[in-house]
Design a protein around this motif. Sequence first.
Motif, PDB file in Angstrom:
ATOM      1  N   LYS A 268       0.854  -1.187   0.000  1.00 28.17           N
ATOM      2  CA  LYS A 268       0.000   0.000   0.000  1.00 28.17           C
ATOM      3  C   LYS A 268       0.887   1.234   0.000  1.00 28.17           C
ATOM      4  CE  LYS A 268      -4.045  -1.837   2.295  1.00 28.17           C
ATOM      5  NZ  LYS A 268      -4.963  -1.726   3.432  1.00 28.17           N
ATOM      6  N   GLY A 269       0.500   2.181  -0.790  1.00 33.31           N
ATOM      7  CA  GLY A 269       1.197   3.458  -0.836  1.00 33.31           C
ATOM      8  C   GLY A 269       0.295   4.529  -0.264  1.00 33.31           C
ATOM      9  N   MET A 270       0.852   5.327   0.636  1.00 28.69           N
ATOM     10  CA  MET A 270       0.053   6.365   1.276  1.00 28.69           C
ATOM     11  C   MET A 270       0.790   7.703   1.167  1.00 28.69           C
ATOM     12  SD  MET A 270      -1.500   6.398   5.112  1.00 28.69           S
ATOM     13  CE  MET A 270      -2.157   4.781   4.828  1.00 28.69           C
ATOM     14  N   PRO A 271       0.236   8.651   0.424  1.00 31.38           N
ATOM     15  CA  PRO A 271       0.872   9.962   0.351  1.00 31.38           C
ATOM     16  C   PRO A 271       0.699  10.704   1.679  1.00 31.38           C
ATOM     17  CG  PRO A 271      -1.123   9.928  -0.957  1.00 31.38           C
ATOM     18  CD  PRO A 271      -0.943   8.558  -0.413  1.00 31.38           C
ATOM     19  N   VAL A 272       1.711  11.437   2.059  1.00 28.96           N
ATOM     20  CA  VAL A 272       1.648  12.218   3.295  1.00 28.96           C
ATOM     21  C   VAL A 272       2.019  13.657   2.980  1.00 28.96           C
ATOM     22  CG1 VAL A 272       2.151  10.293   4.839  1.00 28.96           C
ATOM     23  CG2 VAL A 272       4.031  11.640   3.925  1.00 28.96           C
ATOM     24  N   TYR A 273       1.550  14.533   3.810  1.00 27.01           N
ATOM     25  CA  TYR A 273       1.891  15.947   3.683  1.00 27.01           C
ATOM     26  C   TYR A 273       2.403  16.402   5.039  1.00 27.01           C
ATOM     27  CZ  TYR A 273       1.676  20.926   2.859  1.00 27.01           C
ATOM     28  OH  TYR A 273       2.012  22.239   2.735  1.00 27.01           O
ATOM     29  N   HIS A 274       3.616  16.896   5.066  1.00 27.32           N
ATOM     30  CA  HIS A 274       4.216  17.328   6.324  1.00 27.32           C
ATOM     31  C   HIS A 274       3.851  18.789   6.595  1.00 27.32           C
ATOM     32  CE1 HIS A 274       6.455  13.641   6.705  1.00 27.32           C
ATOM     33  NE2 HIS A 274       6.839  13.760   5.446  1.00 27.32           N
ATOM     34  N   VAL A 275       3.318  19.030   7.767  1.00 27.01           N
ATOM     35  CA  VAL A 275       2.936  20.373   8.177  1.00 27.01           C
ATOM     36  C   VAL A 275       4.192  21.114   8.626  1.00 27.01           C
ATOM     37  CG1 VAL A 275       1.518  21.690   9.792  1.00 27.01           C
ATOM     38  CG2 VAL A 275       0.684  19.534   8.885  1.00 27.01           C
ATOM     39  N   SER A 276       4.283  22.380   8.277  1.00 29.40           N
ATOM     40  CA  SER A 276       5.465  23.158   8.638  1.00 29.40           C
ATOM     41  C   SER A 276       5.566  23.307  10.149  1.00 29.40           C
ATOM     42  CB  SER A 276       5.415  24.535   7.978  1.00 29.40           C
ATOM     43  OG  SER A 276       4.370  25.294   8.547  1.00 29.40           O
ATOM     44  N   LYS A 277       6.777  23.536  10.626  1.00 33.77           N
ATOM     45  CA  LYS A 277       7.021  23.662  12.067  1.00 33.77           C
ATOM     46  C   LYS A 277       6.372  24.912  12.649  1.00 33.77           C
ATOM     47  CE  LYS A 277      11.286  21.050  11.921  1.00 33.77           C
ATOM     48  NZ  LYS A 277      12.715  21.025  12.134  1.00 33.77           N
ATOM     49  N   SER A 278       6.055  25.866  11.821  1.00 42.45           N
ATOM     50  CA  SER A 278       5.453  27.110  12.305  1.00 42.45           C
ATOM     51  C   SER A 278       3.943  26.965  12.552  1.00 42.45           C
ATOM     52  CB  SER A 278       5.702  28.243  11.310  1.00 42.45           C
ATOM     53  OG  SER A 278       5.069  27.943  10.081  1.00 42.45           O
ATOM     54  N   TYR A 279       3.377  25.813  12.200  1.00 42.48           N
ATOM     55  CA  TYR A 279       1.936  25.585  12.377  1.00 42.48           C
ATOM     56  C   TYR A 279       1.585  25.571  13.866  1.00 42.48           C
ATOM     57  CZ  TYR A 279      -2.501  23.078  12.568  1.00 42.48           C
ATOM     58  OH  TYR A 279      -3.788  22.710  12.847  1.00 42.48           O
ATOM     59  N   GLN A 280       0.570  26.307  14.231  1.00 38.99           N
ATOM     60  CA  GLN A 280       0.095  26.353  15.614  1.00 38.99           C
ATOM     61  C   GLN A 280      -1.185  25.532  15.726  1.00 38.99           C
ATOM     62  OE1 GLN A 280       1.586  27.889  18.245  1.00 38.99           O
ATOM     63  NE2 GLN A 280       3.289  28.343  16.895  1.00 38.99           N
ATOM     64  N   GLN A 281      -1.166  24.527  16.582  1.00 39.10           N
ATOM     65  CA  GLN A 281      -2.345  23.685  16.773  1.00 39.10           C
ATOM     66  C   GLN A 281      -3.422  24.491  17.488  1.00 39.10           C
ATOM     67  OE1 GLN A 281      -1.550  20.111  18.915  1.00 39.10           O
ATOM     68  NE2 GLN A 281      -3.620  19.335  18.723  1.00 39.10           N
ATOM     69  N   PRO A 282      -4.662  24.431  16.996  1.00 38.87           N
ATOM     70  CA  PRO A 282      -5.732  25.181  17.664  1.00 38.87           C
ATOM     71  C   PRO A 282      -6.019  24.609  19.059  1.00 38.87           C
ATOM     72  CG  PRO A 282      -6.624  23.801  15.939  1.00 38.87           C
ATOM     73  CD  PRO A 282      -5.148  23.694  15.855  1.00 38.87           C
ATOM     74  N   ILE A 283      -6.264  25.486  20.008  1.00 37.96           N
ATOM     75  CA  ILE A 283      -6.598  25.078  21.371  1.00 37.96           C
ATOM     76  C   ILE A 283      -8.008  25.558  21.668  1.00 37.96           C
ATOM     77  CG2 ILE A 283      -6.022  25.315  23.811  1.00 37.96           C
ATOM     78  CD1 ILE A 283      -3.112  25.836  22.896  1.00 37.96           C
TER      79      ILE A 283
END
Length: 156
Positions: A98-113
């Motif tokens: 199985k092949g699964m494409p991934v997208y890496h989120v940049s380090k500057s991304y702030q997770q919503p709280i």
Amino acid sequence: TQSTGGEATQTLLHFKNPLDQTINVQCKLLDKNKVERNEELFGLLLSDEIVTVGAKSVLEIPFSFRPLEMVQACAHVIVEICQEDSPIDGIKWQFPIKGMPVYHVSKSYQQPIISCKAKERKECFLEVILDPSATKPLPSLNTKSLKLIIPIPPAI
């Protein structure tokens, strides 16, 4: 196998000869995506030649995965014994991949709280805008069918 969209990833499939004798095998790739959508997402990096595998030995079969869209893909690597005039000629092993494409989120991304008091409910809408200029362009990336799901855990 995981790969960043538009980039190829290579990995190895380990085939162990379960027999007590040396065998000659040929490896083939059955890519369902090539049949269904005429896209070659997987590639076998081993020539079509017959390979000799010793008794109880391991053959490393290299293959690649290059996703064109953010969609999971499937294929099969087939290992077939090629020994004419032998009772074991034609025995096949089929390995699903199985092949699964991934997208890496940049380090500057702030997770919503999101927080609220116990036994209270809080609803909010989170708008995510995909900015193609923020990342390098991906060839043939179908952003219309791209779904983004962000799980929001309950506040403690």
